[in-house]
Design a protein around this motif. Structure first.
Motif, short mmCIF file in Angstrom:
data_model
loop_
_atom_site.label_atom_id
_atom_site.label_comp_id
_atom_site.label_asym_id
_atom_site.label_seq_id
_atom_site.Cartn_x
_atom_site.Cartn_y
_atom_site.Cartn_z
N TYR A 146 5.69 9.06 4.52
CA TYR A 146 7.28 9.02 4.58
C TYR A 146 7.94 8.49 3.37
O TYR A 146 8.88 8.85 3.22
CB TYR A 146 7.49 7.92 5.67
N ALA A 147 7.40 7.70 2.74
CA ALA A 147 7.94 7.21 1.34
C ALA A 147 7.74 8.26 0.20
O ALA A 147 8.70 8.40 -0.55
CB ALA A 147 7.10 5.96 1.02
N MET A 148 6.61 9.06 0.38
CA MET A 148 6.69 10.04 -0.63
C MET A 148 7.63 11.24 -0.70
O MET A 148 8.27 11.88 -1.67
CB MET A 148 5.28 10.67 -0.90
N VAL A 149 8.17 11.48 0.62
CA VAL A 149 9.25 12.39 0.99
C VAL A 149 10.43 11.90 0.07
O VAL A 149 11.19 12.86 -0.51
CB VAL A 149 9.50 12.50 2.35
N ALA A 150 11.08 10.80 0.16
CA ALA A 150 12.04 10.22 -0.54
C ALA A 150 11.78 9.56 -1.80
O ALA A 150 12.66 8.63 -2.25
CB ALA A 150 12.60 9.27 0.46
N THR A 151 10.56 9.99 -2.60
CA THR A 151 10.20 9.18 -3.74
C THR A 151 11.06 9.62 -4.97
O THR A 151 11.39 8.67 -5.71
CB THR A 151 9.10 9.99 -4.23
N VAL A 152 11.90 10.56 -5.10
CA VAL A 152 13.02 10.65 -6.08
C VAL A 152 14.41 10.13 -5.39
O VAL A 152 14.96 10.98 -4.85
CB VAL A 152 13.09 12.35 -6.53
N ARG A 153 14.49 9.06 -5.77
CA ARG A 153 15.60 8.30 -4.95
C ARG A 153 17.19 8.85 -5.52
O ARG A 153 17.99 8.46 -4.79
CB ARG A 153 15.68 7.07 -5.31
N HIS A 154 17.32 9.64 -6.55
CA HIS A 154 18.51 10.29 -6.83
C HIS A 154 18.95 11.58 -6.24
O HIS A 154 20.01 11.94 -6.28
CB HIS A 154 18.80 10.38 -8.37
N GLU A 160 17.46 11.37 3.42
CA GLU A 160 17.84 12.01 4.55
C GLU A 160 16.52 12.57 5.18
O GLU A 160 16.01 12.21 6.27
CB GLU A 160 18.99 13.12 4.58
N GLY A 161 15.79 13.32 4.36
CA GLY A 161 14.48 14.12 4.76
C GLY A 161 13.49 12.87 5.28
O GLY A 161 12.66 12.91 6.06
N GLY A 162 13.17 11.80 4.19
CA GLY A 162 12.29 10.74 4.53
C GLY A 162 12.61 9.98 5.87
O GLY A 162 11.89 9.58 6.52
N MET A 163 13.76 9.66 6.14
CA MET A 163 14.34 9.03 7.24
C MET A 163 14.06 9.93 8.40
O MET A 163 13.66 9.36 9.54
CB MET A 163 15.78 8.45 7.30
N LYS A 164 14.52 11.22 8.23
CA LYS A 164 14.19 11.92 9.56
C LYS A 164 12.62 11.91 10.01
O LYS A 164 12.18 11.76 11.24
CB LYS A 164 14.43 13.24 9.47
N TYR A 165 11.86 11.88 8.87
CA TYR A 165 10.39 12.14 9.17
C TYR A 165 9.90 10.74 9.52
O TYR A 165 8.92 10.72 10.50
CB TYR A 165 9.58 12.62 7.62
N PHE A 166 10.39 9.81 8.97
CA PHE A 166 9.81 8.41 9.63
C PHE A 166 10.08 8.21 10.96
O PHE A 166 9.32 7.82 11.82
CB PHE A 166 10.56 7.36 8.63
N LEU A 167 11.35 8.52 11.33
CA LEU A 167 11.86 8.16 12.76
C LEU A 167 11.00 9.17 13.85
O LEU A 167 10.52 8.51 14.96
CB LEU A 167 13.38 8.39 12.96
N THR A 168 10.90 10.37 13.56
CA THR A 168 10.21 11.31 14.39
C THR A 168 8.72 10.86 14.35
O THR A 168 8.01 10.82 15.26
CB THR A 168 10.27 12.76 14.06
N GLY A 169 8.30 10.52 13.27
CA GLY A 169 6.80 10.03 13.07
C GLY A 169 6.47 8.77 13.74
O GLY A 169 5.48 8.39 14.43
N ALA A 170 7.37 7.82 13.97
CA ALA A 170 7.30 6.60 14.50
C ALA A 170 7.20 7.12 15.94
O ALA A 170 6.42 6.30 16.77
CB ALA A 170 8.53 5.60 14.27
N VAL A 171 8.00 7.58 16.62
CA VAL A 171 7.81 8.14 18.12
C VAL A 171 6.50 8.92 18.45
O VAL A 171 5.80 8.35 19.45
CB VAL A 171 9.04 9.10 18.45
#
Length: 499
Positions: A146-154, A160-171
């Protein structure tokens, strides 16, 4: 508590990546600009050394025939195969990321640490049937991803992609946890194999609670392999990720989910009587849905990474068909296909880094004419695309053939025909990739922009692409060696399905 040498042998493949993951953040604390370049190089060397040590130890276990265990951890043939699979994918991702992050101007050691933690979790996930250890492995490899998807913070799309992956992955993780708890309550054991035996002995195979528990457990696996309808996170997460991370996710996450399911599915889910039969029927329906949605959606993509994302969804459908067939030969085909899939997808994503298409939305327009500018990369691209489409004599063809053959042999002729038709459809968007590389000239504006950019040097990414192309070609011409020497032995000796 003293640990015997045999028990150490089961633990060491997991210890090496963990030590590397813990050491790299300490090295990253040095902020002195004068030594930053050397520290970066040292971090990459540590990451590669951790991966190489684990790889060496697993191959030594494989050659010796040892299958050590440590409590609920079983480093058997299947776990050794899984570990080698993950470590090869990680090594390719690390090498590609050196070129990728330098092109993008974002070199952070924390990314390497997260990658190694994820590798440890993946090996843990495939080496047990104990539900608690399974869940720990699942979370250990998922959270870093989840963190690596959003690793390039700029990158705006990264968050957005990291958050979507995290939320669906949590479910999905919650469903996996609930399903395991339900089966534990009914079977009285945290070991899913023993729980399945107890459920069958009590005649609870048709109990609605058993059905619900097995379905929730299966949902967790299907989310990780991007099966429809649990695939929505895939294109956004892949597009948001740096190319090496997207490639690693596409092969390692999918691979370990299928390998762990291979350990659980035949002896646990199918071992519960009526519930197991219904799980197999549901898997067949979802495999068809995954093939149709993945291929048809990939047809209309203009973004290359989104096309590869939907392509990976369709390949999950082919692999699921191997579980529908359910024979040892079909499972051997699944493992062989995973090896070729690793090379195909890591190579395809590596091409984008090798061509310098970094930090932007890569479309088919950006690929125009690049095949002739770097002929070696163009040849590798042809190998990957033809193999992904299942065109002989590439390795991808034989992987699909092994699965389709078992479908016909078990009476699932319709599913085999559908798989062949899906491969024919996929040929359109894979050949579109090659048409852009070789048969379309770049626009005047694209050539002007390219002339203003500095020359791209990506030797490590290019080397991994060529190695991946060699593996795909080897899968086509010496498939018997790969299938019998590795995949067959992992199934027969690791699971005992052929005894």
């Amino acid at each position: 508590m003293s640990i015997t040498p045999t028990e150490w042998a089961a633990l060491l493949p997991l210890i090496f990546p963990t030590l590397g993951a813990c050491l790299i953040p300490l090295m990253a604390l040095d902020r002195d600009q004068a030594t930053a370049k050397w520290i970066r190089g040292a971090m990459y060397l540590v990451a590669l050394a951790a991966v190489a040590a684990g790889f060496w130890f697993l191959t030594d276990l494989w050659k010796s025939g040892a299958q050590p265990a440590f409590h609920q951890l079983h480093m058997d043939r299947l776990a050794q195969f899984s570990g080698i699979f993950v470590l090869v994918a990680a090594a390719m991702a690390i090498l590609q990321s050196w070129d990728h992050f330098h092109q993008e101007g974002w070199v952070k050691g924390e990314t390497l640490s997260l990658l190694l933690f994820s590798v440890t979790g993946m090996m843990l996930f495939t080496a047990t049937t104990n539900f608690l250890v399974l869940f720990l492995g699942l979370e250990l490899f998922s959270l870093p991803l989840y963190a690596m998807v959003a690793t390039v913070r700029h990158r705006a799309e990264g968050a957005e992609g990291g958050m979507k992956y995290f939320l669906t992955g949590a479910v999905a993780s919650s469903c996996f946890l609930m399903g395991g708890v339900m089966l534990y309550g009914l079977g009285g054991s945290l070991d899913l194999t023993l729980a399945a035996q107890a459920i069958r002995a009590q005649g609870l195979g048709a109990d609605p609670m058993v059905m619900a528990g097995a379905a929730l457990l299966l949902l967790g696996f299907l989310f990780k392999v991007s099966a429809v309808p649990f695939h929505q996170w895939t294109p956004d997460a892949y597009e948001a990720s740096p190319h090496p991370i997207a490639g690693f996710m596409s092969v390692a996450t999918k691979g370990v989910a299928f390998l762990a399911l291979l350990r659980i599915f035949p002896v646990s889910l199918l071992g519960m009587g009526a519930a197991g039969a219904r799980m197999q029927a549901a898997l067949a329906f979802l495999a068809v849905l995954t093939l149709v949605v993945g291929n048809l959606t990939a047809l209309v993509q203009t973004n290359v990474k989104r096309m590869l994302a939907y392509s990976s969804i369709s390949h999950a459908g082919y692999l699921m068909l191997g579980f529908v067939a359910g024979t040892p030969a079909a499972f051997t085909g699944v493992l062989f296909y995973l090896v070729i899939y690793l090379a195909m997808n890591m190579g395809a994503f590596g091409l984008l880094t090798a061509y310098g298409l970094v930090g932007e939305h890569t479309t088919f327009e950006d690929l125009r004419g690049l095949g002739w500018k770097r002929p070696a990369m163009g040849f590798a691209a042809a190998v990957f695309m033809l193999s992904l489409a299942g065109i002989p004599p590439m390795g991808g063809f034989y992987g699909k053939y092994m699965i389709f053959k078992e479908l016909v042999g078990t009476g699932h002729v319709g599913l085999a025909i559908l798989g062949v038709l899906a491969s024919l459809v996929s040929a359109y968007y894979y050949l579109r990739f090659l048409v852009a590389l070789f048969l379309q000239a770049p626009s005047t504006e694209a050539e002007r922009l390219a002339s203003d950019r500095p020359a791209v040097h990506a030797p490590l990414a290019g080397a991994t692409v060529l190695v991946a192309a060699a593996i795909v070609l080897a899968g086509g011409f010496v498939q018997a060696f790969l299938a019998d020497g590795f995949a067959h032995r992992a199934v027969s000796e690791g699971l005992g399905l052929l005894r």
